[in-house]
Motif scaffolding. Structure first.
Motif, short mmCIF file in Angstrom:
data_model
loop_
_atom_site.label_atom_id
_atom_site.label_comp_id
_atom_site.label_asym_id
_atom_site.label_seq_id
_atom_site.Cartn_x
_atom_site.Cartn_y
_atom_site.Cartn_z
N GLN A 41 0.84 -1.18 0.00
CA GLN A 41 0.00 0.00 0.00
C GLN A 41 0.89 1.24 0.00
O GLN A 41 1.81 1.34 0.81
N PRO A 42 0.61 2.19 -0.90
CA PRO A 42 1.41 3.42 -0.91
C PRO A 42 1.01 4.31 0.26
O PRO A 42 -0.17 4.39 0.62
N MET A 43 1.98 4.97 0.86
CA MET A 43 1.72 5.85 2.00
C MET A 43 1.65 7.31 1.56
O MET A 43 0.77 8.03 1.97
N GLU A 44 2.63 7.74 0.75
CA GLU A 44 2.62 9.13 0.30
C GLU A 44 3.51 9.32 -0.92
O GLU A 44 4.39 8.51 -1.20
N SER A 86 0.11 8.53 -13.94
CA SER A 86 -1.22 8.15 -14.43
C SER A 86 -1.73 6.88 -13.75
O SER A 86 -2.90 6.80 -13.36
N GLU A 87 -0.88 5.88 -13.59
CA GLU A 87 -1.29 4.63 -12.94
C GLU A 87 -1.59 4.85 -11.46
O GLU A 87 -2.56 4.31 -10.92
N TYR A 146 -4.79 5.00 -6.86
CA TYR A 146 -4.75 5.59 -5.52
C TYR A 146 -5.01 7.08 -5.58
O TYR A 146 -4.14 7.89 -5.25
N PRO A 147 -6.21 7.50 -5.98
CA PRO A 147 -6.49 8.93 -6.12
C PRO A 147 -6.36 9.70 -4.81
O PRO A 147 -6.07 10.91 -4.82
N HIS A 148 -6.55 9.04 -3.68
CA HIS A 148 -6.45 9.73 -2.38
C HIS A 148 -5.06 10.30 -2.12
O HIS A 148 -4.92 11.23 -1.36
N LEU A 149 -4.05 9.78 -2.77
CA LEU A 149 -2.68 10.30 -2.59
C LEU A 149 -2.51 11.67 -3.25
O LEU A 149 -1.57 12.40 -2.93
N PHE A 150 -3.38 12.03 -4.16
CA PHE A 150 -3.23 13.26 -4.93
C PHE A 150 -4.11 14.40 -4.41
O PHE A 150 -4.04 15.50 -4.90
#
Length: 125
Positions: A75-78, A113-114, A119-123
Motif C-alpha cells: 500500500q502506498p503511503m505518500e 497516471s497509474e 490511488y487517487p487519495h494520494l493526490f
C-alpha cells in the motif's frame, strides 16, 4: 561477498541474521544471569525464564495481511517527489512513492497516471 568453507557464499542477509542471532543469545544470557530468585517462589522464578527467552519488546513490526499464496498487497503511503522523464517523442510524468513497511530509501518511481487511477487519495492536497 565472502566464501566460507563448506557453507557456500555468505550473503549480507545471512551474515546479518547470524550476527543478530549471536547478539540476541548474548542479551538473553545476560538477562538470565541477572535474574535472581530473591522473594519469588520456585514456581514464579521458573516462570520468568520463558519470558526472558521471548523476542524483546523493542522489535517493532506491523501486521501484514498475508494471502493464502503467501503474498501481500503493498500500500502506498505518500508521494514525496515528482519528475518528468523526457524521451524522444514524449514526456512521462513520474511520482516517487513511499510504500507501507518500507522506508524512504526504498521508495520507487511510478507512473503518475497509474498511481492516480489506482490511488487517487494520494493526490488530494
Amino acid at each position: 561477498m565472502m566464501e566460507s568453507k563448506g557453507a557456500g557464499i555468505v550473503t549480507w542477509e545471512r551474515c546479518s541474521r547470524n550476527n543478530f542471532r549471536k547478539y540476541m543469545e548474548t542479551q538473553m544470557k545476560m538477562k538470565v544471569k541477572e535474574l535472581k530468585q530473591e522473594t519469588m517462589t520456585v514456581t514464579e522464578y521458573e516462570a520468568k525464564f520463558p519470558e526472558l527467552l521471548r523476542c524483546p519488546a523493542y522489535v517493532e513490526y506491523e501486521h501484514v495481511n498475508i494471502q493464502p499464496d503467501l503474498t501481500y498487497v503493498e500500500q502506498p503511503m505518500e508521494i514525496i517527489d515528482r519528475k518528468e522523464q523526457v524521451l524522444r517523442n514524449k514526456v512521462i510524468k513520474l511520482v516517487r512513492v513511499v510504500w507501507r513497511n518500507h522506508n524512504v530509501e526504498e521508495s520507487t518511481w511510478e507512473l503518475e497516471s497509474e498511481m492516480l487511477e489506482r490511488y487517487p487519495h494520494l493526490f488530494s492536497e
